[in-house]
Design an enzyme around this catalytic site. Structure first.
Site, PDB file in Angstrom:
ATOM      1  CG  HIS A  20       7.904  22.485  19.575  1.00 31.60           C
ATOM      2  ND1 HIS A  20       6.827  22.944  20.307  1.00 31.60           N
ATOM      3  CD2 HIS A  20       8.410  23.559  18.938  1.00 31.60           C
ATOM      4  CE1 HIS A  20       6.685  24.236  20.121  1.00 31.60           C
ATOM      5  NE2 HIS A  20       7.642  24.646  19.299  1.00 31.60           N
TER       6      HIS A  20
ATOM      7  CG  HIS B  80      12.367  25.046  16.784  1.00 33.65           C
ATOM      8  ND1 HIS B  80      11.557  25.366  15.721  1.00 33.65           N
ATOM      9  CD2 HIS B  80      11.692  25.428  17.897  1.00 33.65           C
ATOM     10  CE1 HIS B  80      10.440  25.931  16.177  1.00 33.65           C
ATOM     11  NE2 HIS B  80      10.504  25.981  17.487  1.00 33.65           N
TER      12      HIS B  80
HETATM   13  P1  AMP Z   1       7.416  27.661  18.563  1.00 40.81           P
HETATM   14  O1  AMP Z   1       7.323  29.091  18.126  1.00 40.81           O
HETATM   15  O2  AMP Z   1       8.730  27.306  19.184  1.00 40.81           O
HETATM   16  O3  AMP Z   1       6.245  27.237  19.416  1.00 40.81           O
HETATM   17  O4  AMP Z   1       7.390  26.812  17.234  1.00 40.81           O
HETATM   18  C1  AMP Z   1       6.247  26.340  16.630  1.00 40.81           C
HETATM   19  C2  AMP Z   1       6.688  25.841  15.270  1.00 40.81           C
HETATM   20  O5  AMP Z   1       5.730  24.924  14.808  1.00 40.81           O
HETATM   21  C3  AMP Z   1       6.803  26.941  14.211  1.00 40.81           C
HETATM   22  O6  AMP Z   1       8.119  26.905  13.667  1.00 40.81           O
HETATM   23  C4  AMP Z   1       5.738  26.560  13.184  1.00 40.81           C
HETATM   24  O7  AMP Z   1       6.154  26.834  11.880  1.00 40.81           O
HETATM   25  C5  AMP Z   1       5.580  25.072  13.422  1.00 40.81           C
HETATM   26  N1  AMP Z   1       4.281  24.501  13.097  1.00 40.81           N
HETATM   27  C6  AMP Z   1       3.070  24.953  13.501  1.00 40.81           C
HETATM   28  N2  AMP Z   1       2.093  24.100  13.060  1.00 40.81           N
HETATM   29  C7  AMP Z   1       2.731  23.108  12.407  1.00 40.81           C
HETATM   30  C8  AMP Z   1       2.285  21.940  11.725  1.00 40.81           C
HETATM   31  N3  AMP Z   1       0.983  21.631  11.633  1.00 40.81           N
HETATM   32  N4  AMP Z   1       3.211  21.120  11.167  1.00 40.81           N
HETATM   33  C9  AMP Z   1       4.535  21.437  11.238  1.00 40.81           C
HETATM   34  N5  AMP Z   1       5.008  22.532  11.854  1.00 40.81           N
HETATM   35  C10 AMP Z   1       4.121  23.349  12.423  1.00 40.81           C
END
Ligand code: AMP
Ligand code: ZN
Length: 137
Positions: free
Chosen positions: A100, A102
């Site tokens: 993903h 950001h």
């Molecule tokens: P990372 O630390 O780069 O793996 O980012 C994971 C991101 O996913 C974090 O910013 C979380 O807040 C977000 N996240 C986790 N679960 C969900 C969800 N079900 N829907 C939307 N965002 C999520």
């Protein structure tokens, strides 16, 4: 699709999300714990763990989608800037192991600090590191 992966389920519409954009390859959703107003995640619909296994087609389309969404955010949310962040593996802050990107809109006085501490380098060291990487490309 990985049945144990929450982002596979979200990207493919099995779990509802605040979707801001969708096409045949990607879904862009709002982050549940946003760093700032509008913080979004670009999710490929196909499962990739991270940058190390993403395929060429997905990689090549990723920034087309990201820049489209970035411009829409600038226009609608009136952000003053933007950080694009992409974490790979635990050491780099990855917590969800489905690729993903950001997209984090920035606002004057938003109180966030998305940065790193600059180090130092020697020209010969940089040359040696560049040669090392180049050897695998
Ligand atoms: P990372 O630390 O780069 O793996 O980012 C994971 C991101 O996913 C974090 O910013 C979380 O807040 C977000 N996240 C986790 N679960 C969900 C969800 N079900 N829907 C939307 N965002 C999520
Ligand atoms: Zn997945």
């Amino acid at each position: 699709m990985d049945n144990n992966c929450i982002f596979c389920k979200i990207a493919n519409g099995e779990i509802p999300s605040s979707t801001v954009y969708e096409d045949e390859m990607f879904r862009v959703i709002l982050d549940l714990s946003p760093a700032t107003k509008g913080h979004a995640l670009v999710l490929p619909k196909q499962h990739f763990r991270n940058i190390f296994d993403i395929d060429e087609k997905t990689a090549s389309k990723l920034f087309v989608v990201a820049s489209k969404v970035a411009r829409a955010m600038k226009e609608t949310l009136k952000c003053d800037g933007m950080n694009i962040v992409q974490n790979n593996e635990e050491i780099a802050g990855q917590t969800v192991f489905h690729f993903h990107l950001h997209i984090i809109p920035r606002y004057t006085d938003d109180g966030q600090n998305i940065n790193w501490t600059p180090g130092s380098s020697k020209p010969e060291e940089l040359q040696q590191i560049a040669a090392q990487i180049k050897s695998a490309l």
